[in-house]
Design a protein around this motif. Structure first.
Motif, PDB file in Angstrom:
ATOM      1  N   THR A 211      41.787  39.736  40.155  1.00  0.00           N
ATOM      2  CA  THR A 211      42.408  38.836  41.134  1.00  0.00           C
ATOM      3  C   THR A 211      41.706  38.974  42.479  1.00  0.00           C
ATOM      4  OG1 THR A 211      44.041  40.411  41.996  1.00  0.00           O
ATOM      5  CG2 THR A 211      44.617  39.216  39.974  1.00  0.00           C
ATOM      6  N   ASP A 212      42.133  38.189  43.448  1.00  0.00           N
ATOM      7  CA  ASP A 212      41.553  38.274  44.783  1.00  0.00           C
ATOM      8  C   ASP A 212      42.463  39.042  45.747  1.00  0.00           C
ATOM      9  OD1 ASP A 212      43.552  36.418  44.967  1.00  0.00           O
ATOM     10  OD2 ASP A 212      42.337  34.850  45.864  1.00  0.00           O
ATOM     11  N   GLU A 213      43.299  39.901  45.184  1.00  0.00           N
ATOM     12  CA  GLU A 213      44.170  40.742  46.001  1.00  0.00           C
ATOM     13  C   GLU A 213      44.418  42.066  45.290  1.00  0.00           C
ATOM     14  OE1 GLU A 213      48.559  39.131  44.823  1.00  0.00           O
ATOM     15  OE2 GLU A 213      47.307  37.782  46.013  1.00  0.00           O
ATOM     16  N   GLU A 214      44.955  43.019  46.002  1.00  0.00           N
ATOM     17  CA  GLU A 214      45.248  44.317  45.387  1.00  0.00           C
ATOM     18  C   GLU A 214      46.493  44.182  44.524  1.00  0.00           C
ATOM     19  OE1 GLU A 214      47.650  47.103  48.504  1.00  0.00           O
ATOM     20  OE2 GLU A 214      45.579  47.643  48.217  1.00  0.00           O
ATOM     21  N   LEU A 215      46.504  44.896  43.382  1.00  0.00           N
ATOM     22  CA  LEU A 215      47.659  44.901  42.490  1.00  0.00           C
ATOM     23  C   LEU A 215      48.428  46.198  42.651  1.00  0.00           C
ATOM     24  CD1 LEU A 215      46.166  43.531  39.148  1.00  0.00           C
ATOM     25  CD2 LEU A 215      47.564  42.311  40.815  1.00  0.00           C
ATOM     26  N   ARG A 216      49.726  46.089  42.669  1.00  0.00           N
ATOM     27  CA  ARG A 216      50.585  47.261  42.734  1.00  0.00           C
ATOM     28  C   ARG A 216      51.267  47.384  41.372  1.00  0.00           C
ATOM     29  NH1 ARG A 216      51.093  49.260  47.765  1.00  0.00           N
ATOM     30  NH2 ARG A 216      50.300  47.977  49.457  1.00  0.00           N
TER      31      ARG A 216
ATOM     32  N   LEU B  97      49.324  54.796  37.474  1.00  0.00           N
ATOM     33  CA  LEU B  97      49.591  53.410  37.847  1.00  0.00           C
ATOM     34  C   LEU B  97      50.158  53.271  39.259  1.00  0.00           C
ATOM     35  CD1 LEU B  97      51.119  51.943  34.564  1.00  0.00           C
ATOM     36  CD2 LEU B  97      48.807  51.676  35.436  1.00  0.00           C
ATOM     37  N   ALA B  98      50.619  54.365  39.872  1.00  0.00           N
ATOM     38  CA  ALA B  98      51.303  54.306  41.165  1.00  0.00           C
ATOM     39  C   ALA B  98      50.452  53.772  42.321  1.00  0.00           C
ATOM     40  CB  ALA B  98      51.885  55.669  41.513  1.00  0.00           C
ATOM     41  N   PRO B  99      49.217  54.266  42.542  1.00  0.00           N
ATOM     42  CA  PRO B  99      48.447  53.752  43.681  1.00  0.00           C
ATOM     43  C   PRO B  99      48.025  52.294  43.456  1.00  0.00           C
ATOM     44  CG  PRO B  99      47.492  55.804  42.843  1.00  0.00           C
ATOM     45  CD  PRO B  99      48.510  55.352  41.852  1.00  0.00           C
ATOM     46  N   PRO B 100      47.959  51.495  44.519  1.00  0.00           N
ATOM     47  CA  PRO B 100      47.499  50.108  44.373  1.00  0.00           C
ATOM     48  C   PRO B 100      46.084  50.056  43.779  1.00  0.00           C
ATOM     49  CG  PRO B 100      48.394  50.489  46.569  1.00  0.00           C
ATOM     50  CD  PRO B 100      48.304  51.824  45.898  1.00  0.00           C
ATOM     51  N   LEU B 101      45.841  49.027  42.964  1.00  0.00           N
ATOM     52  CA  LEU B 101      44.532  48.811  42.352  1.00  0.00           C
ATOM     53  C   LEU B 101      43.803  47.750  43.181  1.00  0.00           C
ATOM     54  CD1 LEU B 101      42.571  49.369  40.024  1.00  0.00           C
ATOM     55  CD2 LEU B 101      43.786  47.639  38.691  1.00  0.00           C
ATOM     56  N   PRO B 102      42.741  48.149  43.911  1.00  0.00           N
ATOM     57  CA  PRO B 102      42.037  47.200  44.782  1.00  0.00           C
ATOM     58  C   PRO B 102      41.395  46.048  44.007  1.00  0.00           C
ATOM     59  CG  PRO B 102      41.472  49.461  45.353  1.00  0.00           C
ATOM     60  CD  PRO B 102      42.220  49.509  44.044  1.00  0.00           C
ATOM     61  N   GLU B 103      41.183  44.946  44.716  1.00  0.00           N
ATOM     62  CA  GLU B 103      40.516  43.769  44.159  1.00  0.00           C
ATOM     63  C   GLU B 103      39.173  44.149  43.543  1.00  0.00           C
ATOM     64  OE1 GLU B 103      38.234  39.843  45.971  1.00  0.00           O
ATOM     65  OE2 GLU B 103      39.654  40.926  47.221  1.00  0.00           O
ATOM     66  N   GLY B 104      38.928  43.671  42.314  1.00  0.00           N
ATOM     67  CA  GLY B 104      37.649  43.884  41.655  1.00  0.00           C
ATOM     68  C   GLY B 104      37.443  45.268  41.063  1.00  0.00           C
ATOM     69  N   GLU B 105      38.432  46.155  41.140  1.00  0.00           N
ATOM     70  CA  GLU B 105      38.266  47.499  40.589  1.00  0.00           C
ATOM     71  C   GLU B 105      39.046  47.643  39.291  1.00  0.00           C
ATOM     72  OE1 GLU B 105      38.578  50.800  43.227  1.00  0.00           O
ATOM     73  OE2 GLU B 105      37.534  49.752  44.837  1.00  0.00           O
ATOM     74  N   GLU B 106      38.831  48.771  38.616  1.00  0.00           N
ATOM     75  CA  GLU B 106      39.542  49.048  37.364  1.00  0.00           C
ATOM     76  C   GLU B 106      40.084  50.463  37.382  1.00  0.00           C
ATOM     77  OE1 GLU B 106      36.223  50.404  34.166  1.00  0.00           O
ATOM     78  OE2 GLU B 106      36.301  48.259  34.570  1.00  0.00           O
ATOM     79  N   ARG B 107      41.086  50.700  36.527  1.00  0.00           N
ATOM     80  CA  ARG B 107      41.677  52.023  36.418  1.00  0.00           C
ATOM     81  C   ARG B 107      42.019  52.270  34.955  1.00  0.00           C
ATOM     82  NH1 ARG B 107      46.095  52.345  40.327  1.00  0.00           N
ATOM     83  NH2 ARG B 107      44.313  52.514  41.711  1.00  0.00           N
TER      84      ARG B 107
END
Length: 98
Positions: free
Chosen positions: A7-12, A51-61
């Protein structure tokens, strides 16, 4: 399980809207589960922590998922459900645990 933020935003991922994003069910996707067919999630606390920390745009976890079946060779379905219809459909990963 690896989550990619396309996405173009951070995911929580730990927010309430994402609750139920990652789930484990005994049996194969779409089947009724027989009584006694069960699977234990051995590291749910670890998954929640990852899963707790926000996942920045364009990154993976990557989230480690450790499971223990009630019986050897039991089928299990790992479901990844998007938070709302604007995302992809629910993904089902069927595994056989030894």
């Amino acid at each position: 399980m690896t989550f990619e933020n396309g996405t173009d935003e951070e995911l929580r991922l730990s927010d309430e809207e994402f609750s139920g994003t990652l789930d484990v069910e005994p049996g194969e996707s779409g089947e009724d589960y027989a009584p006694g067919d069960d699977v234990s999630w051995l590291n749910w606390d670890e998954v929640a922590s990852v899963l707790a920390p926000p996942l920045p745009e364009g990154e993976e976890r990557t989230v480690p998922v450790r499971l223990k079946p009630e019986r050897k060779g039991a089928p299990v379905t790992l479901e990844v459900t998007p938070p709302h219809p604007g995302y992809r459909e629910t993904a089902h990963f069927q595994l056989t645990l030894g």
